[in-house]
Design a protein around this motif. Structure first.
Motif, short mmCIF file in Angstrom:
data_model
loop_
_atom_site.label_atom_id
_atom_site.label_comp_id
_atom_site.label_asym_id
_atom_site.label_seq_id
_atom_site.Cartn_x
_atom_site.Cartn_y
_atom_site.Cartn_z
N ARG A 182 0.83 -0.91 0.03
CA ARG A 182 -0.15 0.08 -0.04
C ARG A 182 0.82 1.29 -0.17
NH1 ARG A 182 -2.19 -4.41 1.11
NH2 ARG A 182 -4.48 -4.49 0.88
N LEU A 183 2.15 1.36 0.20
CA LEU A 183 3.10 2.16 0.12
C LEU A 183 3.71 2.27 -1.20
CD1 LEU A 183 4.93 2.06 3.54
CD2 LEU A 183 3.45 3.82 2.94
N ALA A 184 3.72 1.27 -1.97
CA ALA A 184 4.31 1.27 -3.33
C ALA A 184 3.89 2.27 -4.39
CB ALA A 184 3.88 -0.21 -4.04
N GLY A 185 5.01 3.00 -4.74
CA GLY A 185 4.83 3.99 -5.43
C GLY A 185 5.23 5.42 -4.87
N ALA A 186 4.92 5.33 -3.78
CA ALA A 186 5.11 6.52 -2.59
C ALA A 186 6.55 6.37 -1.92
CB ALA A 186 4.05 6.81 -1.87
N ALA A 187 6.58 5.18 -1.42
CA ALA A 187 7.93 4.82 -0.47
C ALA A 187 8.03 3.45 -0.36
CB ALA A 187 7.42 5.33 0.85
N GLN A 188 9.17 3.21 0.00
CA GLN A 188 9.48 1.88 0.23
C GLN A 188 9.63 1.63 1.84
OE1 GLN A 188 13.62 1.31 -1.57
NE2 GLN A 188 12.49 0.95 -3.59
#
Length: 260
Positions: A182-188
């Motif tokens: 759910r963080l993918a694309g924004a943060a790792q």
């Protein structure tokens, strides 16, 4: 986008009195707990407007008499105060003292790609089943669930054990995978500095229905990969039940790396 971190003191006794008068008091798991998420969902919506303070997180002080609400909002404290004053009731005022409402801006310019940021988040890690499923819970109880049912992500993974996942799952691993997706694309997610620090089964009330599921708290560190997308994740929250006190990323200094 305009984003502000809002802080407000909450008088818990007055919150419960307000909710009781409105018949919003909802019993939690086993009838022993109170679902304050339901109370605050209605209180905040009626005071500041629908979803104006969302996602939010309630942190209760030791002793349980007072608490602090944190939330992300498109308006600053003064704008929220002016909106509330137009229709504020004495009961709402007793719970949230508008003169003590504070905020600080969260512009995207304060972050950069590759930046490490610590976080604290309360989650309801659930998924919708894609197919009818049968199996056993971790306690050995037989379960039969229909397609579309909302279930604990850990249970959903457990039901796949022996099919496409031959090894028994680990709850922490499942929840951190769920969060990372759910963080993918924004943060790792930095897995070596991130951990599950709290877990319980919790019954919540949604549209007069009792839903049992996971209530998990995760502390850790993430690495920003897209500043604009990261701001959108903060503003939207993570996972389901974001309107009831789940999914808000409270930011902290980054955790120290092992051996660092």
């Amino acid at each position: 986008m305009s984003l502000h971190l809002v802080e407000a003191p909450i008088a818990l006794r007055d919150l419960h009195l307000w909710a009781g008068a409105r018949r919003l008091v909802a019993k939690g798991s086993g009838g022993s707990g109170i679902d304050e998420g339901v109370m605050l969902h209605h209180l905040l919506g009626e005071t500041f407007g629908p979803a104006a303070l969302q996602p939010f997180r309630l942190l209760v002080a030791e002793g349980g008499q007072a608490a602090t609400l944190y939330a992300y909002a498109a308006q600053d404290a003064e704008g929220l105060r002016q909106t509330a004053l137009a229709s504020l009731t004495p009961g709402q005022h007793a719970v949230i003292r508008l003169d003590r409402l504070r905020s600080i801006p969260r512009p995207t310019s304060i972050w950069r790609e590759g930046q490490r940021i610590g976080f604290d988040v309360r989650l309801r890690p659930v998924v919708r089943l894609r197919n009818d499923s049968t199996g056993q819970t971790e306690t050995g109880e037989a379960v039969s669930l229909r397609k579309g049912a909302e279930v604990d992500a850990f249970l959903a993974r457990s039901l796949r054990t022996g099919v496409d996942n031959p090894s028994p799952p680990d709850r922490t691993t499942v929840y951190l995978d769920w969060l990372a997706e759910r963080l993918a694309g924004a943060a790792q997610l930095e897995t070596e500095t991130t951990r599950l620090v709290g877990f319980r089964r919790q019954v919540v009330i949604r549209n007069a229905r009792r839903l049992e599921g996971p209530d998990a708290t995760v502390h850790g560190t993430l690495i920003v990969t897209d500043t604009e997308a990261f701001a959108r994740v903060l503003a939207a929250g993570i996972g389901r039940h974001r309107a009831y006190g789940y999914g808000m990323l409270l930011l902290r200094p980054p955790q120290r790396r092992p051996g660092g």
